[in-house]
Design a protein around this motif. Sequence first.
Motif, PDB file in Angstrom:
ATOM      1  N   SER A  53     -20.469   9.825 -13.853  1.00  0.00           N
ATOM      2  CA  SER A  53     -19.902   8.472 -13.800  1.00  0.00           C
ATOM      3  C   SER A  53     -19.195   8.223 -12.475  1.00  0.00           C
ATOM      4  CB  SER A  53     -18.920   8.269 -14.960  1.00  0.00           C
ATOM      5  OG  SER A  53     -19.590   8.285 -16.196  1.00  0.00           O
ATOM      6  N   ALA A  54     -18.550   9.265 -11.937  1.00  0.00           N
ATOM      7  CA  ALA A  54     -17.923   9.126 -10.619  1.00  0.00           C
ATOM      8  C   ALA A  54     -18.991   8.822  -9.568  1.00  0.00           C
ATOM      9  CB  ALA A  54     -17.158  10.394 -10.260  1.00  0.00           C
ATOM     10  N   TYR A  55     -20.150   9.497  -9.701  1.00  0.00           N
ATOM     11  CA  TYR A  55     -21.267   9.225  -8.797  1.00  0.00           C
ATOM     12  C   TYR A  55     -21.780   7.801  -8.991  1.00  0.00           C
ATOM     13  CZ  TYR A  55     -26.166   9.059  -7.316  1.00  0.00           C
ATOM     14  OH  TYR A  55     -27.363   8.677  -6.764  1.00  0.00           O
ATOM     15  N   GLY A  56     -21.956   7.381 -10.250  1.00  0.00           N
ATOM     16  CA  GLY A  56     -22.427   6.029 -10.526  1.00  0.00           C
ATOM     17  C   GLY A  56     -21.480   4.969 -10.001  1.00  0.00           C
ATOM     18  N   TRP A  57     -20.189   5.203 -10.183  1.00  0.00           N
ATOM     19  CA  TRP A  57     -19.162   4.278  -9.694  1.00  0.00           C
ATOM     20  C   TRP A  57     -19.276   4.135  -8.174  1.00  0.00           C
ATOM     21  CZ3 TRP A  57     -13.238   5.185 -10.947  1.00  0.00           C
ATOM     22  CH2 TRP A  57     -12.522   4.031 -10.626  1.00  0.00           C
ATOM     23  N   TRP A  58     -19.418   5.290  -7.504  1.00  0.00           N
ATOM     24  CA  TRP A  58     -19.572   5.262  -6.053  1.00  0.00           C
ATOM     25  C   TRP A  58     -20.858   4.554  -5.650  1.00  0.00           C
ATOM     26  CZ3 TRP A  58     -23.473   7.194  -2.970  1.00  0.00           C
ATOM     27  CH2 TRP A  58     -23.226   7.165  -1.589  1.00  0.00           C
ATOM     28  N   ARG A  59     -21.965   4.842  -6.336  1.00  0.00           N
ATOM     29  CA  ARG A  59     -23.259   4.270  -5.964  1.00  0.00           C
ATOM     30  C   ARG A  59     -23.267   2.757  -6.144  1.00  0.00           C
ATOM     31  NH1 ARG A  59     -28.458   5.920  -5.013  1.00  0.00           N
ATOM     32  NH2 ARG A  59     -30.073   4.414  -5.582  1.00  0.00           N
ATOM     33  N   TRP A  60     -22.694   2.269  -7.247  1.00  0.00           N
ATOM     34  CA  TRP A  60     -22.696   0.832  -7.505  1.00  0.00           C
ATOM     35  C   TRP A  60     -21.780   0.071  -6.543  1.00  0.00           C
ATOM     36  CZ3 TRP A  60     -23.202  -1.191 -13.170  1.00  0.00           C
ATOM     37  CH2 TRP A  60     -24.386  -0.674 -13.739  1.00  0.00           C
ATOM     38  N   THR A  61     -20.797   0.758  -5.977  1.00  0.00           N
ATOM     39  CA  THR A  61     -19.888   0.078  -5.034  1.00  0.00           C
ATOM     40  C   THR A  61     -20.291   0.307  -3.579  1.00  0.00           C
ATOM     41  OG1 THR A  61     -18.408   2.003  -5.145  1.00  0.00           O
ATOM     42  CG2 THR A  61     -17.890   0.122  -6.563  1.00  0.00           C
ATOM     43  N   HIS A  62     -21.343   1.096  -3.331  1.00  0.00           N
ATOM     44  CA  HIS A  62     -21.817   1.350  -1.975  1.00  0.00           C
ATOM     45  C   HIS A  62     -23.296   0.985  -1.826  1.00  0.00           C
ATOM     46  CE1 HIS A  62     -18.118   3.715  -1.954  1.00  0.00           C
ATOM     47  NE2 HIS A  62     -18.161   3.682  -0.643  1.00  0.00           N
ATOM     48  N   ARG A  63     -23.772   0.097  -2.640  1.00  0.00           N
ATOM     49  CA  ARG A  63     -25.148  -0.358  -2.522  1.00  0.00           C
ATOM     50  C   ARG A  63     -25.226  -1.449  -1.449  1.00  0.00           C
ATOM     51  NH1 ARG A  63     -22.643  -2.693  -6.786  1.00  0.00           N
ATOM     52  NH2 ARG A  63     -22.931  -4.944  -7.088  1.00  0.00           N
ATOM     53  N   PRO A  64     -26.441  -1.785  -0.960  1.00  0.00           N
ATOM     54  CA  PRO A  64     -26.582  -2.809   0.085  1.00  0.00           C
ATOM     55  C   PRO A  64     -25.996  -4.157  -0.309  1.00  0.00           C
ATOM     56  CG  PRO A  64     -28.602  -1.548  -0.116  1.00  0.00           C
ATOM     57  CD  PRO A  64     -27.713  -1.107  -1.242  1.00  0.00           C
ATOM     58  N   SER A  65     -26.057  -4.484  -1.617  1.00  0.00           N
ATOM     59  CA  SER A  65     -25.543  -5.775  -2.077  1.00  0.00           C
ATOM     60  C   SER A  65     -24.186  -5.616  -2.724  1.00  0.00           C
ATOM     61  CB  SER A  65     -26.522  -6.410  -3.068  1.00  0.00           C
ATOM     62  OG  SER A  65     -26.750  -5.535  -4.173  1.00  0.00           O
ATOM     63  N   ALA A  66     -23.347  -4.749  -2.179  1.00  0.00           N
ATOM     64  CA  ALA A  66     -22.057  -4.436  -2.789  1.00  0.00           C
ATOM     65  C   ALA A  66     -21.128  -5.627  -2.861  1.00  0.00           C
ATOM     66  CB  ALA A  66     -21.380  -3.310  -2.003  1.00  0.00           C
ATOM     67  N   GLN A  67     -21.465  -6.706  -2.112  1.00  0.00           N
ATOM     68  CA  GLN A  67     -20.611  -7.876  -2.191  1.00  0.00           C
ATOM     69  C   GLN A  67     -20.748  -8.568  -3.548  1.00  0.00           C
ATOM     70  OE1 GLN A  67     -23.231  -7.528  -0.271  1.00  0.00           O
ATOM     71  NE2 GLN A  67     -24.585  -9.293  -0.403  1.00  0.00           N
ATOM     72  N   SER A  68     -21.808  -8.271  -4.286  1.00  0.00           N
ATOM     73  CA  SER A  68     -21.992  -8.840  -5.613  1.00  0.00           C
ATOM     74  C   SER A  68     -21.265  -7.998  -6.654  1.00  0.00           C
ATOM     75  CB  SER A  68     -23.492  -8.886  -5.954  1.00  0.00           C
ATOM     76  OG  SER A  68     -23.691  -9.265  -7.294  1.00  0.00           O
ATOM     77  N   GLU A  69     -20.811  -8.635  -7.734  1.00  0.00           N
ATOM     78  CA  GLU A  69     -20.104  -7.925  -8.792  1.00  0.00           C
ATOM     79  C   GLU A  69     -21.052  -7.237  -9.762  1.00  0.00           C
ATOM     80  OE1 GLU A  69     -17.415 -10.485 -10.796  1.00  0.00           O
ATOM     81  OE2 GLU A  69     -16.111 -10.783  -9.065  1.00  0.00           O
ATOM     82  N   VAL A  70     -22.343  -7.498  -9.641  1.00  0.00           N
ATOM     83  CA  VAL A  70     -23.312  -6.907 -10.557  1.00  0.00           C
ATOM     84  C   VAL A  70     -24.368  -6.156  -9.759  1.00  0.00           C
ATOM     85  CG1 VAL A  70     -22.974  -8.691 -12.302  1.00  0.00           C
ATOM     86  CG2 VAL A  70     -24.762  -8.981 -10.585  1.00  0.00           C
ATOM     87  N   VAL A  71     -25.032  -5.214 -10.432  1.00  0.00           N
ATOM     88  CA  VAL A  71     -26.118  -4.464  -9.822  1.00  0.00           C
ATOM     89  C   VAL A  71     -27.427  -4.960 -10.441  1.00  0.00           C
ATOM     90  CG1 VAL A  71     -26.126  -2.602 -11.524  1.00  0.00           C
ATOM     91  CG2 VAL A  71     -26.907  -2.159  -9.203  1.00  0.00           C
ATOM     92  N   GLU A  72     -28.483  -5.015  -9.648  1.00  0.00           N
ATOM     93  CA  GLU A  72     -29.762  -5.497 -10.153  1.00  0.00           C
ATOM     94  C   GLU A  72     -30.592  -4.325 -10.653  1.00  0.00           C
ATOM     95  OE1 GLU A  72     -30.152  -8.378 -10.772  1.00  0.00           O
ATOM     96  OE2 GLU A  72     -28.917  -9.548  -9.404  1.00  0.00           O
TER      97      GLU A  72
END
Length: 222
Positions: free
Chosen positions: A86-105
Amino acid sequence: MGLIHWVFDAQLSIGNQTILWREVIGNLFGLLSALGGMRRRVWAWPVGIVGNVLLLTVFLGVAFGTPNPVNLLGQAGRQIMFIAVSAYGWWRWTHRPSAQSEVVEPSWASGRTRLLLVAAMIGGTLALTPVFRALGSYEPVWSDAWIFGGSILATYGMAKGWTEFWLIWVAVDIVGVPLLFSAGYYASGLMYAFYGVFTLAGFFVWKRRNAVLRPTLETVGA
Protein backbone atom coordinates in the motif's frame (compact mmCIF):
# COMPACT_ATOMS: atom_id res chain seq x y z
CA MET A 1 -3.89 6.83 25.77
CA GLY A 2 -7.43 6.13 27.00
CA LEU A 3 -8.77 5.94 23.44
CA ILE A 4 -5.92 3.63 22.37
CA HIS A 5 -6.59 1.29 25.30
CA TRP A 6 -10.31 1.28 24.52
CA VAL A 7 -9.72 0.42 20.85
CA PHE A 8 -7.33 -2.37 21.86
CA ASP A 9 -9.38 -3.93 24.66
CA ALA A 10 -13.05 -3.20 23.83
CA GLN A 11 -15.14 -6.27 23.04
CA LEU A 12 -18.60 -6.95 21.69
CA SER A 13 -20.45 -10.02 23.01
CA ILE A 14 -23.09 -11.68 20.85
CA GLY A 15 -24.49 -14.77 22.55
CA ASN A 16 -21.47 -16.83 23.55
CA GLN A 17 -19.24 -15.22 20.94
CA THR A 18 -16.79 -12.38 21.64
CA ILE A 19 -15.81 -9.97 18.88
CA LEU A 20 -13.09 -7.36 19.25
CA TRP A 21 -14.07 -3.83 18.34
CA ARG A 22 -10.70 -3.38 16.62
CA GLU A 23 -11.63 -6.25 14.30
CA VAL A 24 -14.81 -4.38 13.41
CA ILE A 25 -13.06 -1.01 13.11
CA GLY A 26 -10.17 -2.47 11.10
CA ASN A 27 -12.60 -4.01 8.62
CA LEU A 28 -14.55 -0.75 8.36
CA PHE A 29 -11.33 1.05 7.47
CA GLY A 30 -10.73 -1.67 4.89
CA LEU A 31 -14.20 -1.12 3.45
CA LEU A 32 -13.64 2.64 3.30
CA SER A 33 -10.34 2.01 1.52
CA ALA A 34 -12.10 -0.27 -0.99
CA LEU A 35 -14.69 2.45 -1.61
CA GLY A 36 -11.91 4.95 -2.23
CA GLY A 37 -10.23 2.47 -4.56
CA MET A 38 -13.43 2.03 -6.57
CA ARG A 39 -13.63 5.81 -6.93
CA ARG A 40 -9.89 5.87 -7.77
CA ARG A 41 -9.04 8.19 -4.87
CA VAL A 42 -5.49 8.44 -3.50
CA TRP A 43 -6.70 8.62 0.12
CA ALA A 44 -7.75 4.97 -0.16
CA TRP A 45 -4.15 3.91 0.53
CA PRO A 46 -3.46 5.58 3.93
CA VAL A 47 -6.95 4.66 5.16
CA GLY A 48 -6.29 1.04 4.24
CA ILE A 49 -2.96 1.05 6.08
CA VAL A 50 -4.69 2.07 9.33
CA GLY A 51 -7.08 -0.86 8.95
CA ASN A 52 -4.17 -3.23 8.25
CA VAL A 53 -2.41 -2.26 11.47
CA LEU A 54 -5.54 -2.91 13.53
CA LEU A 55 -6.24 -6.27 11.88
CA LEU A 56 -2.63 -7.40 12.32
CA THR A 57 -3.18 -7.31 16.09
CA VAL A 58 -6.43 -9.24 15.69
CA PHE A 59 -5.19 -12.20 13.66
CA LEU A 60 -2.15 -12.82 15.84
CA GLY A 61 -4.54 -13.88 18.57
CA VAL A 62 -2.13 -15.66 20.89
CA ALA A 63 0.57 -13.00 20.70
CA PHE A 64 -1.84 -10.23 21.69
CA GLY A 65 -3.91 -12.19 24.20
CA THR A 66 -7.19 -11.85 22.30
CA PRO A 67 -10.31 -13.92 23.14
CA ASN A 68 -9.86 -15.94 19.94
CA PRO A 69 -6.70 -18.07 20.32
CA VAL A 70 -6.68 -19.15 16.66
CA ASN A 71 -3.68 -17.88 14.70
CA LEU A 72 -4.32 -17.22 11.01
CA LEU A 73 -0.75 -16.58 9.92
CA GLY A 74 -1.71 -15.88 6.33
CA GLN A 75 -4.22 -13.28 7.49
CA ALA A 76 -1.68 -11.71 9.83
CA GLY A 77 1.15 -11.85 7.32
CA ARG A 78 -0.91 -10.26 4.61
CA GLN A 79 -1.54 -7.23 6.82
CA ILE A 80 2.23 -6.65 6.94
CA MET A 81 2.50 -7.11 3.18
CA PHE A 82 -0.52 -4.86 2.69
CA ILE A 83 1.24 -2.06 4.53
CA ALA A 84 4.34 -2.43 2.34
CA VAL A 85 2.44 -2.76 -0.96
CA SER A 86 0.00 0.00 0.00
CA ALA A 87 2.92 2.34 0.67
CA TYR A 88 4.10 1.55 -2.87
CA GLY A 89 0.60 2.10 -4.27
CA TRP A 90 0.27 5.39 -2.41
CA TRP A 91 3.59 6.54 -3.85
CA ARG A 92 2.73 5.34 -7.37
CA TRP A 93 -0.67 7.04 -7.47
CA THR A 94 0.84 10.34 -6.29
CA HIS A 95 3.82 10.19 -8.70
CA ARG A 96 2.04 9.30 -11.92
CA PRO A 97 2.22 11.60 -15.00
CA SER A 98 -1.29 12.90 -14.29
CA ALA A 99 -0.68 13.43 -10.57
CA GLN A 100 -2.45 16.76 -10.75
CA SER A 101 -5.72 14.80 -10.92
CA GLU A 102 -7.32 13.43 -7.75
CA VAL A 103 -8.16 10.14 -9.45
CA VAL A 104 -6.17 7.49 -11.30
CA GLU A 105 -7.36 6.10 -14.64
CA PRO A 106 -7.72 2.29 -14.84
CA SER A 107 -6.31 0.10 -17.57
CA TRP A 108 -6.43 -3.56 -18.61
CA ALA A 109 -3.51 -5.84 -17.89
CA SER A 110 -1.91 -7.51 -20.90
CA GLY A 111 -2.68 -11.13 -21.73
CA ARG A 112 0.80 -12.15 -20.58
CA THR A 113 0.33 -10.31 -17.28
CA ARG A 114 -2.98 -12.08 -16.70
CA LEU A 115 -1.33 -15.48 -17.17
CA LEU A 116 1.45 -14.48 -14.78
CA LEU A 117 -1.12 -13.39 -12.17
CA VAL A 118 -2.92 -16.75 -12.38
CA ALA A 119 0.38 -18.64 -12.19
CA ALA A 120 1.49 -16.55 -9.19
CA MET A 121 -1.83 -17.16 -7.44
CA ILE A 122 -1.65 -20.94 -7.82
CA GLY A 123 2.10 -21.24 -7.37
CA GLY A 124 2.08 -19.01 -4.31
CA THR A 125 -0.63 -21.10 -2.68
CA LEU A 126 1.28 -24.34 -3.30
CA ALA A 127 4.53 -22.86 -2.01
CA LEU A 128 3.11 -21.18 1.09
CA THR A 129 0.80 -23.96 2.30
CA PRO A 130 3.55 -26.17 3.82
CA VAL A 131 5.24 -23.09 5.29
CA PHE A 132 2.09 -21.90 7.05
CA ARG A 133 1.31 -25.46 8.20
CA ALA A 134 4.76 -25.80 9.75
CA LEU A 135 4.22 -22.50 11.57
CA GLY A 136 0.92 -23.76 13.02
CA SER A 137 -1.63 -21.86 10.96
CA TYR A 138 -5.31 -22.82 11.09
CA GLU A 139 -6.61 -25.59 8.81
CA PRO A 140 -7.31 -25.80 5.96
CA VAL A 141 -3.96 -24.08 5.54
CA TRP A 142 -4.19 -23.86 1.75
CA SER A 143 -7.10 -21.43 2.21
CA ASP A 144 -4.95 -19.16 4.34
CA ALA A 145 -2.16 -19.35 1.75
CA TRP A 146 -4.61 -18.60 -1.09
CA ILE A 147 -5.94 -15.54 0.73
CA PHE A 148 -2.44 -14.31 1.53
CA GLY A 149 -1.11 -14.62 -2.02
CA GLY A 150 -4.26 -13.33 -3.67
CA SER A 151 -4.43 -10.31 -1.38
CA ILE A 152 -0.89 -9.28 -2.26
CA LEU A 153 -1.53 -9.70 -5.99
CA ALA A 154 -4.80 -7.75 -5.79
CA THR A 155 -3.18 -4.88 -3.90
CA TYR A 156 -0.27 -4.79 -6.37
CA GLY A 157 -2.76 -4.83 -9.27
CA MET A 158 -4.61 -1.89 -7.73
CA ALA A 159 -1.30 -0.01 -7.40
CA LYS A 160 -0.65 -0.62 -11.12
CA GLY A 161 -4.20 0.46 -11.99
CA TRP A 162 -5.19 -2.89 -13.54
CA THR A 163 -8.96 -3.44 -13.63
CA GLU A 164 -8.46 -7.19 -13.12
CA PHE A 165 -7.38 -6.66 -9.51
CA TRP A 166 -11.07 -6.61 -8.52
CA LEU A 167 -11.55 -10.16 -9.81
CA ILE A 168 -8.59 -11.35 -7.73
CA TRP A 169 -10.36 -9.92 -4.67
CA VAL A 170 -13.50 -11.85 -5.60
CA ALA A 171 -11.45 -15.08 -5.71
CA VAL A 172 -9.96 -14.22 -2.30
CA ASP A 173 -13.36 -13.53 -0.75
CA ILE A 174 -14.91 -16.78 -2.00
CA VAL A 175 -12.31 -18.73 -0.02
CA GLY A 176 -12.01 -16.25 2.84
CA VAL A 177 -15.64 -16.24 4.01
CA PRO A 178 -15.88 -19.94 5.04
CA LEU A 179 -12.35 -19.91 6.49
CA LEU A 180 -12.98 -16.92 8.74
CA PHE A 181 -16.34 -18.22 9.97
CA SER A 182 -14.86 -21.63 10.77
CA ALA A 183 -12.01 -19.94 12.70
CA GLY A 184 -14.43 -17.81 14.74
CA TYR A 185 -13.63 -14.43 13.14
CA TYR A 186 -17.26 -13.57 12.53
CA ALA A 187 -16.89 -9.83 11.98
CA SER A 188 -14.22 -10.39 9.34
CA GLY A 189 -16.26 -13.21 7.78
CA LEU A 190 -19.29 -10.94 7.40
CA MET A 191 -17.13 -8.18 5.95
CA TYR A 192 -15.58 -10.63 3.47
CA ALA A 193 -19.06 -11.64 2.34
CA PHE A 194 -19.90 -8.00 1.76
CA TYR A 195 -16.53 -7.40 0.08
CA GLY A 196 -17.31 -10.18 -2.39
CA VAL A 197 -20.35 -8.28 -3.69
CA PHE A 198 -18.60 -4.92 -3.41
CA THR A 199 -15.49 -5.99 -5.32
CA LEU A 200 -17.58 -7.45 -8.12
CA ALA A 201 -19.38 -4.10 -8.37
CA GLY A 202 -15.99 -2.35 -8.34
CA PHE A 203 -14.87 -4.44 -11.31
CA PHE A 204 -17.84 -3.31 -13.40
CA VAL A 205 -17.33 0.33 -12.38
CA TRP A 206 -13.68 0.20 -13.55
CA LYS A 207 -14.69 -1.81 -16.64
CA ARG A 208 -17.14 0.92 -17.66
CA ARG A 209 -14.45 3.54 -17.10
CA ASN A 210 -12.14 1.57 -19.40
CA ALA A 211 -14.85 1.54 -22.04
CA VAL A 212 -15.08 5.34 -21.83
CA LEU A 213 -11.30 5.83 -22.02
CA ARG A 214 -10.57 3.38 -24.83
CA PRO A 215 -12.12 5.37 -27.72
CA THR A 216 -10.30 8.48 -26.53
CA LEU A 217 -6.95 6.67 -26.39
CA GLU A 218 -7.52 5.17 -29.87
CA THR A 219 -8.36 8.61 -31.27
CA VAL A 220 -5.22 10.12 -29.80
CA GLY A 221 -3.08 7.29 -31.18
CA ALA A 222 -4.62 7.46 -34.67
